[in-house]
Design an enzyme around this catalytic site. Structure first.
Site, short mmCIF file in Angstrom:
data_model
loop_
_atom_site.label_atom_id
_atom_site.label_comp_id
_atom_site.label_asym_id
_atom_site.label_seq_id
_atom_site.Cartn_x
_atom_site.Cartn_y
_atom_site.Cartn_z
N GLY A 1 -4.78 1.20 5.30
CA GLY A 1 -3.51 0.81 5.94
C GLY A 1 -3.76 0.05 7.23
CD GLU B 1 10.90 13.44 10.54
OE1 GLU B 1 9.76 13.02 10.79
OE2 GLU B 1 11.74 12.77 9.91
CB CYS C 1 13.89 9.63 6.94
SG CYS C 1 14.89 8.55 5.91
CD GLU D 1 14.08 1.13 8.46
OE1 GLU D 1 14.76 2.11 8.82
OE2 GLU D 1 14.49 -0.04 8.55
N GLY E 1 -5.10 3.47 -0.82
CA GLY E 1 -6.11 3.96 0.12
C GLY E 1 -5.45 4.77 1.21
CE LYS F 1 -1.70 2.79 3.03
NZ LYS F 1 -1.57 4.04 2.29
N GLY G 1 -4.45 5.90 5.24
CA GLY G 1 -3.72 5.19 6.28
C GLY G 1 -4.63 4.58 7.33
P1 NAD Z 1 2.94 8.70 7.64
O1 NAD Z 1 3.34 7.99 8.88
O2 NAD Z 1 1.90 9.74 7.73
O3 NAD Z 1 2.41 7.66 6.54
C1 NAD Z 1 3.21 6.59 6.04
C2 NAD Z 1 2.31 5.52 5.45
O4 NAD Z 1 1.51 4.95 6.49
C3 NAD Z 1 1.32 6.00 4.39
O5 NAD Z 1 1.21 5.02 3.39
C4 NAD Z 1 0.03 6.12 5.17
O6 NAD Z 1 -1.12 6.00 4.35
C5 NAD Z 1 0.14 4.94 6.11
N1 NAD Z 1 -0.63 5.02 7.35
C6 NAD Z 1 -1.03 6.13 8.02
N2 NAD Z 1 -1.75 5.78 9.12
C7 NAD Z 1 -1.78 4.42 9.14
C8 NAD Z 1 -2.35 3.47 10.03
N3 NAD Z 1 -3.02 3.83 11.12
N4 NAD Z 1 -2.19 2.15 9.75
C9 NAD Z 1 -1.49 1.76 8.66
N5 NAD Z 1 -0.95 2.62 7.78
C10 NAD Z 1 -1.08 3.94 8.02
O7 NAD Z 1 4.30 9.27 7.03
P2 NAD Z 1 4.48 10.28 5.82
O8 NAD Z 1 4.04 11.62 6.25
O9 NAD Z 1 3.90 9.66 4.59
O10 NAD Z 1 6.09 10.24 5.62
C11 NAD Z 1 6.97 11.06 6.30
C12 NAD Z 1 7.59 10.35 7.49
O11 NAD Z 1 8.27 9.17 7.06
C13 NAD Z 1 8.65 11.19 8.19
O12 NAD Z 1 8.50 11.06 9.58
C14 NAD Z 1 9.96 10.56 7.73
O13 NAD Z 1 11.06 10.76 8.58
C15 NAD Z 1 9.57 9.13 7.67
N6 NAD Z 1 10.53 8.40 6.83
C16 NAD Z 1 11.42 7.53 7.42
C17 NAD Z 1 12.37 6.86 6.65
C18 NAD Z 1 13.37 5.93 7.27
O14 NAD Z 1 14.05 5.23 6.52
N7 NAD Z 1 13.52 5.87 8.57
C19 NAD Z 1 12.42 7.08 5.27
C20 NAD Z 1 11.52 7.98 4.71
C21 NAD Z 1 10.57 8.63 5.49
#
Ligand code: NAD
Length: 483
Positions: free
Chosen positions: A210, A382, A282, A248, A204, A173, A206
C-alpha cells in the site's frame, strides 16, 4: 461446499502475471478460523509494473468517447450481476457477515454503484461557459484505490467505477483480510474487455504494498478508505508528491434523541445501527444521546430491542450478528469493553468475555453501556465492534455540544419534531445527518468533517472528485483579427 478459489497472480496490463514479491497472505473465515485462500503479497516492483500499465493506458482511455467507456462499464455491470452468488459467498466467508446481509448490503447494493457511475457520467456536463471562460472537466489521471475490509465491494467500487467512468485508470489494492472480491473484479474487467492497463489489481499489506503505491511518483490521485491513523500517514506520503488525496476515515457518530422524538423507534434505530454488521460500519451511530430524564426508559427499550440481535453462524439465513473480522479485532474490542467497565460506565448487556458456544471464531457479545460520559474512552474512540454507549444529556445545547465533541465528523442522526431536528442537524459538524431515520442513498455525497477525512464519495459529487478543471480563455477578438 466446494473449495474456495485462490489467486496466485496479479492482474496487470490486461494479463495475469506472476508476482515478483515472494510472500503470501492467508485468508481465514472469521466465523470458523478455517483457511479460505491465499493471495500474493506484492512488492515495490509489482506496484511499479501496475502503475506503469495504468500510466501508459491513461491517455487513450481518457480520450475514448464517453459512450464507449460507459459501454465497457455496462458489460462490467452485467458480468457482476451474473456472479452475485459467488461474490456473496466471498463476502460471507472473508468478512464474516451473515449470508443475508452479505448478499444485500455487501454485494447487491455494491453493484448498483456501477450503474450510478454510468448514469452520473452520462448526465455530466463536461464543458461549461463560466463568466467568459470555457470550463473543461478532464479525468484526473492514475488512481490508487485502497480499501478496507469491512465492506470490500462497496468501498472499492465507489472508487473504481467512478474513476473508470470519469476516464481515469486504476490500480486497486484491497485489504489483506478480504482480497477475494478484487480478483473477481479483475476477471470481470477482463471479460468486459477493458483496454489493457485501464484496471489493475495487486494485493499485499498496507505498510509495504500500500505504501509503495501511495508513494509511486506516477500516481496522480490516492483514493483511500480506512482508519484515521493510516489516512494521516497516507496524506503525509502523498503530500511529498503533491498528489490529490481523498480520505474516507473513521467515525464515532452520535444519534440525538430529542425529548419529543418517536422515542422507541429512535432507540431501536440506535441499537440496530451499532450492531449492524457486528458494529463494523464507519457510519454506525455508536453514541446514543438521550435526555437525562428519560434515561431509564431508554435503557429498558434498548435491552428489549437487543434480544433481536442474537449471534449465530454466518451460513444460517436467520443470523443477524456474526463474528468480527479477526481474532486481533475481537481482542481489541473486548479490551475497549473492559476499559468502559473500568471507567465506570454501567454495563447493561454483553461484556468482555467470549460468548458461550462461540469460542471458535472472532465473536464478541453485543454490548450496551449506559450512563457513559462523553469524554470516556468508549465514547471517544472508534471501537468498530458491536458496542453501544448511551450518553445522557441535560438540554439541547448540551446534546449539540456532546455530538460535536469528538475528533470525528462522518455522520449523525437527530430524532424529534422535524423543524427542531433540522435546526439541530445544521449545528452538527458531520458530512451526513439523518433526520428521523435512515434515508441512505447511493446518490447523496458521503464523507467526513474533521478526522473523518476530506473529499466526498458517491453520486455526482463523488464522480466529480475524479475530474480536473481546466479553464480555456478564448480571445475571440484577436482570433477575428487573424482571419
Ligand atoms: P486500515 O486503515 O487499517 O486499512 C485500510 C487499507 O489501507 C487496507 O487496504 C490496508 O492494507 C491499507 N494500508 C494500511 N497501511 C497503509 C499504508 N501505510 N499505506 C497505504 N495503505 C495502507 O483500515 P481497516 O482496519 O481495514 O478498516 C477499518 C477502518 O476503515 C475504520 O476506521 C472505518 O471507520 C474506516 N472506514 C471508513 C469508511 C468511510 O466511508 N469513511 C468506510 C468504511 C470503513
Amino acid at each position: 461446499m466446494s473449495e474456495a478459489k485462490s489467486w496466485d497472480k496479479f492482474y496487470i496490463n490486461g494479463e495475469w502475471v506472476f508476482p515478483r514479491g515472494e510472500g503470501q497472505i492467508e485468508v481465514r473465515d472469521p466465523a470458523t478460523e478455517a483457511y479460505i485462500r491465499s493471495v500474493p503479497r506484492g512488492n515495490a516492483e509489482d506496484v511499479d509494473s501496475a502503475v506503469l500499465a495504468a500510466t501508459q493506458a491513461f491517455p487513450r482511455w481518457a480520450e475514448t468517447s464517453l459512450e464507449q467507456r460507459l459501454n465497457f462499464l455496462e458489460r462490467f455491470y452485467q458480468g457482476y450481476r451474473s456472479r452475485l452468488d459467488e461474490l456473496t459467498e466471498i463476502m460471507r466467508a472473508e468478512v464474516g457477515i451473515p449470508t443475508r446481509f452479505a448478499r444485500t448490503f455487501l454485494t447487491e447494493m455494491s453493484g448498483e454503484i456501477i450503474k450510478s457511475a454510468i448514469a452520473n457520467a452520462r448526465s455530466y456536463q463536461f464543458e461549461q461557459d463560466f463568466k467568459g471562460s470555457l470550463l473543461i472537466r478532464e479525468p484526473y489521471g492514475v488512481v490508487a484505490a485502497i480499501s478496507p475490509w469491512n465492506n470490500p465491494l462497496f468501498l472499492s467500487l465507489n472508487k473504481i467505477a467512478m474513476a473508470l467512468a470519469a476516464g481515469c485508470t486504476v490500480v486497486h489494492k484491497p485489504a489483506s483480510y478480504t482480497p477475494g472480491a478484487a480478483f473477481v473484479l479483475a476477471e470481470l474487467a477482463h471479460e468486459a474487455e477493458f483496454p489493457k492497463g485501464v484496471f489493475n489489481v495487486i494485493s499485499g499489506g498496507g505498510s509495504d504494498t500500500g505504501n509503495a503505491l501511495v508513494a509511486h511518483p506516477q500516481v496522480d490521485l490516492v483514493d483511500f478508505t480506512g482508519s484515521l491513523d493510516v489516512g494521516a500517514k497516507i496524506a503525509a506520503t502523498a503530500a511529498e508528491g503533491v498528489k490529490k488525496v481523498i480520505l474516507e476515515l473513521g467515525g464515532k457518530s452520535p444519534l440525538i434523541v430529542l425529548d419529543d422524538a418517536a422515542f422507541e423507534d429512535a432507540i431501536k434505530a440506535g441499537i440496530a445501527s451499532a450492531f449492524l454488521l457486528s458494529g463494523q460500519t464507519c457510519g454506525a451511530f455508536t453514541r446514543l444521546l438521550v435526555p437525562q430524564k428519560r434515561l431509564s426508559e431508554a435503557e429498558e427499550i434498548a435491552c428489549v430491542v437487543a434480544k433481536d440481535f442474537a449471534l449465530g453462524s454466518t451460513e444460517d439465513e436467520l443470523t443477524v450478528v456474526g463474528p468480527v473480522v479477526s481474532k486481533s479485532q475481537q481482542q481489541k474490542i473486548q479490551e475497549f469493553i473492559r476499559k468502559g467497565i473500568g471507567e465506570g460506565a454501567k454495563l447493561l448487556l454483553g461484556g468482555a468475555e467470549t460468548p458461550e458456544g462461540f469460542e471458535r471464531g472472532a465473536y464478541v457479545k453485543p454490548t450496551i453501556f449506559s450512563n457513559v460520559g462523553n469524554q470516556s474512552t468508549i465514547a471517544q474512540e472508534e471501537i468498530f465492534g458491536p458496542v453501544q454507549s448511551i450518553i445522557p444529556y441535560d438540554d439541547d445545547e448540551q446534546a449539540v455540544m456532546f455530538a460535536n465533541d469528538t475528533k470525528y465528523g462522518l455522520r449523525a442522526a437527530v430524532w424529534g419534531s422535524e423543524e427542531r431536528a433540522i435546526r439541530i442537524a445544521k449545528r452538527i459538524r458531520a458530512g451526513q445527518v439523518d433526520i428521523n431515520g435512515d434515508k441512505f442513498t447511493l446518490e447523496a455525497p458521503w464523507g467526513g468533517y474533521k478526522g473523518s477525512g476530506y473529499g466526498r464519495c458517491m453520486g455526482l459529487i463523488g464522480f466529480e472528485e475524479f475530474l480536473q478543471i481546466k479553464s480555456l480563455q478564448i480571445r475571440a477578438d484577436l482570433a477575428a483579427s487573424y482571419s
